[in-house]
Design a protein around this motif. Structure first.
Motif, PDB file in Angstrom:
ATOM      1  N   SER A 131       0.851  -1.193   0.000  1.00 16.94           N
ATOM      2  CA  SER A 131       0.000   0.000   0.000  1.00 16.94           C
ATOM      3  C   SER A 131       0.884   1.240   0.000  1.00 16.94           C
ATOM      4  CB  SER A 131      -0.899  -0.002   1.237  1.00 16.94           C
ATOM      5  OG  SER A 131      -0.127   0.097   2.418  1.00 16.94           O
ATOM      6  N   GLY A 132       0.310   2.352  -0.410  1.00 19.73           N
ATOM      7  CA  GLY A 132       1.080   3.597  -0.489  1.00 19.73           C
ATOM      8  C   GLY A 132       1.700   3.998   0.838  1.00 19.73           C
ATOM      9  N   SER A 133       1.066   3.626   1.943  1.00 23.61           N
ATOM     10  CA  SER A 133       1.562   4.035   3.255  1.00 23.61           C
ATOM     11  C   SER A 133       2.875   3.371   3.630  1.00 23.61           C
ATOM     12  CB  SER A 133       0.512   3.732   4.333  1.00 23.61           C
ATOM     13  OG  SER A 133       0.257   2.334   4.405  1.00 23.61           O
ATOM     14  N   VAL A 134       3.223   2.245   2.995  1.00 29.16           N
ATOM     15  CA  VAL A 134       4.469   1.555   3.342  1.00 29.16           C
ATOM     16  C   VAL A 134       5.541   1.716   2.263  1.00 29.16           C
ATOM     17  CG1 VAL A 134       3.248  -0.128   4.757  1.00 29.16           C
ATOM     18  CG2 VAL A 134       3.746  -0.682   2.373  1.00 29.16           C
ATOM     19  N   GLU A 147      13.278   4.341   4.585  1.00 30.28           N
ATOM     20  CA  GLU A 147      12.974   5.493   5.432  1.00 30.28           C
ATOM     21  C   GLU A 147      12.454   6.623   4.566  1.00 30.28           C
ATOM     22  OE1 GLU A 147      16.479   6.908   7.385  1.00 30.28           O
ATOM     23  OE2 GLU A 147      17.569   7.315   5.533  1.00 30.28           O
ATOM     24  N   GLY A 148      11.724   7.531   5.189  1.00 34.62           N
ATOM     25  CA  GLY A 148      11.177   8.659   4.449  1.00 34.62           C
ATOM     26  C   GLY A 148       9.850   8.317   3.804  1.00 34.62           C
ATOM     27  N   GLY A 149       9.490   9.069   2.764  1.00 31.44           N
ATOM     28  CA  GLY A 149       8.217   8.856   2.102  1.00 31.44           C
ATOM     29  C   GLY A 149       8.189   9.478   0.724  1.00 31.44           C
ATOM     30  N   TYR A 150       7.028   9.338   0.045  1.00 37.32           N
ATOM     31  CA  TYR A 150       6.843   9.869  -1.302  1.00 37.32           C
ATOM     32  C   TYR A 150       5.614  10.775  -1.342  1.00 37.32           C
ATOM     33  CZ  TYR A 150      10.065   6.233  -2.996  1.00 37.32           C
ATOM     34  OH  TYR A 150      11.155   5.441  -3.215  1.00 37.32           O
ATOM     35  N   ALA A 222      12.304  -4.784  12.392  1.00 32.95           N
ATOM     36  CA  ALA A 222      12.069  -5.832  11.399  1.00 32.95           C
ATOM     37  C   ALA A 222      11.315  -5.260  10.200  1.00 32.95           C
ATOM     38  CB  ALA A 222      11.263  -6.970  12.030  1.00 32.95           C
ATOM     39  N   GLN A 223      11.427  -5.931   9.055  1.00 37.05           N
ATOM     40  CA  GLN A 223      10.713  -5.464   7.869  1.00 37.05           C
ATOM     41  C   GLN A 223       9.213  -5.489   8.130  1.00 37.05           C
ATOM     42  OE1 GLN A 223      11.989  -7.170   4.163  1.00 37.05           O
ATOM     43  NE2 GLN A 223      10.193  -6.477   3.046  1.00 37.05           N
ATOM     44  N   TYR A 224       8.529  -4.475   7.659  1.00 38.36           N
ATOM     45  CA  TYR A 224       7.094  -4.327   7.930  1.00 38.36           C
ATOM     46  C   TYR A 224       6.308  -5.578   7.565  1.00 38.36           C
ATOM     47  CZ  TYR A 224       2.266  -3.295   6.798  1.00 38.36           C
ATOM     48  OH  TYR A 224       0.901  -3.366   6.689  1.00 38.36           O
TER      49      TYR A 224
END
Length: 306
Positions: A131-134, A147-150, A222-224
Motif C-alpha cells: 500500500s502507499g503508506s508503506v 525510510e522517508g516517504g513519497y 524488522a521489515q514491515y
C-alpha cells in the motif's frame, strides 16, 4: 497391569489428560488476515503454561502446587535463561505469505516446514502489492531498510509500476502452462513469477524458538511485511501461554542488556551516587523496582556489586 497390542504391558493406574487451552481451541482453523491476501491460522498445539512447569518439575521433584507458584517458576525460568522447559510446548501454524517474506521466515531453521510446491501444483495468482503508506525510499543509513516517504503522485506511479510488472509475470506463467503446444513444465514456468507471489506452508515450532522468532520479527526494526505476521502470532502466543508471554515481555521483548563496559560505567555511577551504601541497595535505586519480588531485588543488587 494391563496388556496392549504387540505384547506391551503397562501400569494403567496413572492417567494423563491432554492439556487444552479453551481460548486457543475456540479459534483453531480461523484465518487471521495479514497484508492483502495472507493469513495465519492455528492448526494444532501441544502443551500450555502448566506443561512448561511440568517440564521443569523433572528437576524439582514434587514441584509447585498453585497457579501463582507456577507463574513464579515460569518467570524464574525465563529470567535465568532456562530454555528447555519451554521447548516442551509446540504449535503448528498454516501461513499464507509472499515468497520474499517466506525466504526471510525460513532463516529460522529451528522449525519443521512443509511448503506448497510449484513443481506439483499451479502457483497462486495472488501477489502482494504494498500500500502507499508503506512505500518508502532506500534508507541512507541502513542497507536493509527503508525510510522517508513519497508524494501521493509518486506513490501512484510506483503502485502502477509494481502492479503492472507483477501481472506481466503471472500472465506469462499462466500462458506457458496453459497454452496448447507449449504446456511448459510447472517447475520451469514458475521461474518468471515475482517474489511477491503468495505461497503457503505449515510451520511447526516449539515455544522457546517461537519466542526467539518473535523477539526478532515483531521488533520495530524488522521489515514491515514479516512484522505484520509476527504481530498476529504474538497475540496467539498470549492466548496460548499467557504466563509465559508475560514473562517473555518482561525479560526478553521489553528488556535490554548491557555490555561489560556499560556495566562498569553503571557500577561507577551508582557507587558515586550512593557512596554510603556498599551494596547499592537500601534507599537507593532498588526502591525504584516496583512490582518485583524480593529475590529479583537481590539479583538486581548483585549485578552492580561487581
Amino acid at each position: 497391569m494391563s496388556t496392549y497390542p504387540h505384547g506391551l504391558t503397562a501400569d494403567a493406574s496413572f492417567e494423563i489428560t491432554r492439556p487444552n487451552v479453551p481460548t486457543l481451541d475456540a479459534i483453531l482453523g480461523h484465518a487471521f488476515k495479514a497484508l492483502d491476501h495472507g493469513f495465519v491460522r492455528v492448526i494444532d498445539y501441544m502443551g500450555d503454561d502448566a506443561a512448561v512447569v511440568q517440564m521443569a518439575r523433572v528437576s524439582y521433584g514434587e514441584g509447585t502446587e498453585t497457579p501463582s507458584d507456577d507463574e513464579r517458576l515460569i518467570r524464574y525460568l525465563m529470567r535465568h535463561w532456562h530454555t528447555s522447559p519451554f521447548e516442551g510446548c509446540e504449535i503448528k501454524l498454516h501461513v499464507k505469505l509472499p515468497i520474499f517474506v517466506a525466504r526471510q521466515w525460513i532463516r529460522h531453521r529451528t522449525a519443521n516446514v512443509n511448503e506448497y510446491s510449484g513443481r506439483y501444483s499451479v502457483m497462486s495468482d495472488k501477489f502482494y502489492v504494498p500500500s502507499g503508506s508503506v512505500l518508502a525510499p532506500q534508507s541512507k543509513s541502513n542497507k536493509q531498510g527503508r525510510e522517508g516517504g513519497y508524494s501521493e503522485s509518486d506513490k501512484d506511479v510506483l503502485t502502477r509500476c509494481l502492479t503492472d510488472t507483477m501481472k506481466e509475470g503471472h500472465e506469462a506463467y499462466r500462458a506457458m502452462i496453459e497454452v496448447d503446444g507449449y504446456d511448459l513444465a510447472r517447475e520451469l514456468a514458475r521461474t518468471v513469477l515475482p517474489l511477491s507471489t503468495y505461497t503457503e506452508f505449515y510451520w511447526k515450532i516449539d515455544l522457546h524458538n517461537l519466542l526467539h522468532f518473535l523477539r526478532l520479527r515483531a521488533d520495530s526494526h524488522a521489515q514491515y511485511e514479516i512484522r505484520a505476521y509476527a504481530d498476529i502470532i504474538q497475540a496467539l502466543v498470549e492466548m496460548w501461554t499467557p504466563a509465559t508471554y508475560r514473562a517473555w515481555v518482561d525479560y526478553r521483548r521489553d528488556a535490554v542488556t548491557f555490555s561489560r563496559m556499560e556495566m562498569e560505567a553503571l557500577r561507577k555511577w551508582i557507587a558515586a551516587t550512593y557512596p554510603t551504601d556498599p551494596e547499592y541497595g537500601g534507599s537507593g535505586p532498588v526502591d525504584l523496582l516496583e512490582g518485583v519480588s524480593d529475590r529479583e531485588r537481590k539479583e538486581f543488587i548483585a549485578r552492580f556489586a561487581g
